[in-house]
Design a protein around this motif. Structure first.
Motif, PDB file in Angstrom:
ATOM      1  N   VAL A  32      -8.238  -9.750   9.176  1.00 30.67           N
ATOM      2  CA  VAL A  32      -7.180 -10.703   9.521  1.00 30.67           C
ATOM      3  C   VAL A  32      -5.891 -10.378   8.768  1.00 30.67           C
ATOM      4  N   GLY A  33      -6.003 -10.026   7.511  1.00 35.71           N
ATOM      5  CA  GLY A  33      -4.820  -9.648   6.736  1.00 35.71           C
ATOM      6  C   GLY A  33      -4.135  -8.418   7.288  1.00 35.71           C
ATOM      7  N   PHE A  34      -4.911  -7.415   7.656  1.00 39.43           N
ATOM      8  CA  PHE A  34      -4.342  -6.194   8.215  1.00 39.43           C
ATOM      9  C   PHE A  34      -3.679  -6.461   9.558  1.00 39.43           C
ATOM     10  N   LEU A  35      -4.367  -7.175  10.436  1.00 39.02           N
ATOM     11  CA  LEU A  35      -3.808  -7.446  11.760  1.00 39.02           C
ATOM     12  C   LEU A  35      -2.573  -8.339  11.679  1.00 39.02           C
ATOM     13  N   GLY A  36      -2.584  -9.291  10.787  1.00 37.74           N
ATOM     14  CA  GLY A  36      -1.422 -10.166  10.634  1.00 37.74           C
ATOM     15  C   GLY A  36      -0.196  -9.424  10.146  1.00 37.74           C
ATOM     16  N   SER A  37      -0.353  -8.602   9.124  1.00 41.18           N
ATOM     17  CA  SER A  37       0.795  -7.864   8.612  1.00 41.18           C
ATOM     18  C   SER A  37       1.252  -6.805   9.607  1.00 41.18           C
ATOM     19  N   SER A  38       0.332  -6.218  10.351  1.00 38.29           N
ATOM     20  CA  SER A  38       0.714  -5.242  11.375  1.00 38.29           C
ATOM     21  C   SER A  38       1.496  -5.906  12.503  1.00 38.29           C
ATOM     22  N   ALA A  39       1.074  -7.089  12.909  1.00 38.83           N
ATOM     23  CA  ALA A  39       1.772  -7.790  13.986  1.00 38.83           C
ATOM     24  C   ALA A  39       3.179  -8.199  13.560  1.00 38.83           C
ATOM     25  N   VAL A  40       3.313  -8.719  12.352  1.00 33.72           N
ATOM     26  CA  VAL A  40       4.637  -9.120  11.875  1.00 33.72           C
ATOM     27  C   VAL A  40       5.542  -7.907  11.752  1.00 33.72           C
ATOM     28  N   GLY A  54      10.830 -15.178  -2.295  1.00 29.94           N
ATOM     29  CA  GLY A  54      11.235 -13.966  -1.590  1.00 29.94           C
ATOM     30  C   GLY A  54      12.471 -14.183  -0.742  1.00 29.94           C
ATOM     31  N   PRO A  55      13.481 -13.365  -0.905  1.00 28.88           N
ATOM     32  CA  PRO A  55      14.704 -13.587  -0.142  1.00 28.88           C
ATOM     33  C   PRO A  55      14.578 -13.209   1.337  1.00 28.88           C
ATOM     34  N   SER A  56      13.641 -12.366   1.680  1.00 29.62           N
ATOM     35  CA  SER A  56      13.537 -11.943   3.079  1.00 29.62           C
ATOM     36  C   SER A  56      12.142 -12.243   3.631  1.00 29.62           C
ATOM     37  N   THR A  57      12.043 -12.146   4.936  1.00 31.48           N
ATOM     38  CA  THR A  57      10.761 -12.383   5.602  1.00 31.48           C
ATOM     39  C   THR A  57       9.745 -11.321   5.222  1.00 31.48           C
ATOM     40  N   LEU A  58      10.193 -10.087   5.105  1.00 32.92           N
ATOM     41  CA  LEU A  58       9.258  -9.010   4.770  1.00 32.92           C
ATOM     42  C   LEU A  58       8.694  -9.165   3.361  1.00 32.92           C
ATOM     43  N   ASP A  59       9.496  -9.689   2.425  1.00 33.67           N
ATOM     44  CA  ASP A  59       8.970  -9.966   1.085  1.00 33.67           C
ATOM     45  C   ASP A  59       7.845 -10.997   1.153  1.00 33.67           C
ATOM     46  N   ARG A  60       8.033 -11.999   1.967  1.00 34.57           N
ATOM     47  CA  ARG A  60       7.015 -13.033   2.106  1.00 34.57           C
ATOM     48  C   ARG A  60       5.767 -12.497   2.796  1.00 34.57           C
ATOM     49  N   VAL A  61       5.945 -11.632   3.789  1.00 31.27           N
ATOM     50  CA  VAL A  61       4.786 -11.051   4.482  1.00 31.27           C
ATOM     51  C   VAL A  61       3.980 -10.182   3.534  1.00 31.27           C
ATOM     52  N   VAL A  62       4.662  -9.377   2.736  1.00 32.46           N
ATOM     53  CA  VAL A  62       3.964  -8.533   1.760  1.00 32.46           C
ATOM     54  C   VAL A  62       3.250  -9.408   0.731  1.00 32.46           C
ATOM     55  N   GLY A  63       3.879 -10.507   0.321  1.00 32.81           N
ATOM     56  CA  GLY A  63       3.244 -11.421  -0.627  1.00 32.81           C
ATOM     57  C   GLY A  63       2.003 -12.075  -0.056  1.00 32.81           C
ATOM     58  N   ILE A  64       2.070 -12.512   1.188  1.00 36.09           N
ATOM     59  CA  ILE A  64       0.903 -13.138   1.815  1.00 36.09           C
ATOM     60  C   ILE A  64      -0.210 -12.121   2.015  1.00 36.09           C
ATOM     61  N   ASP A  65       0.156 -10.888   2.378  1.00 32.35           N
ATOM     62  CA  ASP A  65      -0.851  -9.839   2.511  1.00 32.35           C
ATOM     63  C   ASP A  65      -1.508  -9.547   1.165  1.00 32.35           C
ATOM     64  N   SER A  66      -0.720  -9.575   0.116  1.00 33.14           N
ATOM     65  CA  SER A  66      -1.279  -9.379  -1.225  1.00 33.14           C
ATOM     66  C   SER A  66      -2.204 -10.533  -1.611  1.00 33.14           C
ATOM     67  N   LEU A  67      -1.825 -11.757  -1.230  1.00 34.69           N
ATOM     68  CA  LEU A  67      -2.708 -12.898  -1.509  1.00 34.69           C
ATOM     69  C   LEU A  67      -4.028 -12.778  -0.763  1.00 34.69           C
ATOM     70  N   MET A  68      -3.983 -12.246   0.452  1.00 29.45           N
ATOM     71  CA  MET A  68      -5.229 -12.021   1.201  1.00 29.45           C
ATOM     72  C   MET A  68      -6.097 -10.987   0.474  1.00 29.45           C
ATOM     73  N   ALA A  69      -5.481  -9.930  -0.025  1.00 28.64           N
ATOM     74  CA  ALA A  69      -6.243  -8.913  -0.751  1.00 28.64           C
ATOM     75  C   ALA A  69      -6.809  -9.474  -2.058  1.00 28.64           C
ATOM     76  N   ILE A  70      -6.034 -10.306  -2.725  1.00 29.49           N
ATOM     77  CA  ILE A  70      -6.516 -10.934  -3.960  1.00 29.49           C
ATOM     78  C   ILE A  70      -7.685 -11.875  -3.657  1.00 29.49           C
ATOM     79  N   SER A  71      -7.601 -12.594  -2.546  1.00 28.55           N
ATOM     80  CA  SER A  71      -8.705 -13.474  -2.148  1.00 28.55           C
ATOM     81  C   SER A  71      -9.964 -12.674  -1.836  1.00 28.55           C
ATOM     82  N   ALA A  72      -9.800 -11.552  -1.137  1.00 29.61           N
ATOM     83  CA  ALA A  72     -10.956 -10.697  -0.845  1.00 29.61           C
ATOM     84  C   ALA A  72     -11.558 -10.147  -2.137  1.00 29.61           C
ATOM     85  N   ALA A  73     -10.709  -9.772  -3.074  1.00 37.12           N
ATOM     86  CA  ALA A  73     -11.207  -9.275  -4.359  1.00 37.12           C
ATOM     87  C   ALA A  73     -11.928 -10.383  -5.125  1.00 37.12           C
TER      88      ALA A  73
END
Length: 86
Positions: A69-77, A26-45
């Motif tokens: 934790v995924g929601f709060l983390g992405s909201s804080a960032v 990911g070229p930007s920080t927001l791309d990485r945050v969205v990716g990590i949030d997606s990984l959290m959702a995939i883990s929950a699934a």
């Protein structure tokens, strides 16, 4: 039920691999945050698929905690990122 669980697991692993590429490349920080949030959702699934496959309901609190934790983390960032852009 076993076939459905195997198909779901294969699709979740494929989604995790693709999302991991987005996190690493990911070229930007927001791309990485969205990716990590997606990984959290995939883990929950993945935990939900395991709970359905094994008829084990003890992982339900872990799914809820991971989602919170995924929601709060992405909201804080996002909140701090918006504050830095001003």
């Amino acid at each position: 039920m076993t076939v459905v669980a195997i198909i779901a697991a294969v699709l979740l692993v494929a989604a995790a691999v693709i999302t991991s590429y987005r996190v690493l490349a990911g070229p930007s920080t927001l791309d990485r945050v969205v990716g990590i949030d997606s990984l959290m959702a995939i883990s929950a699934a993945g935990l939900a698929v395991w709970a359905a496959y094994s008829n084990d309901t003890t992982v339900i609190p872990a799914i809820v905690a991971l989602s919170i934790v995924g929601f709060l983390g992405s909201s804080a960032v996002t909140r701090f990122r918006v504050r830095d852009d001003r």
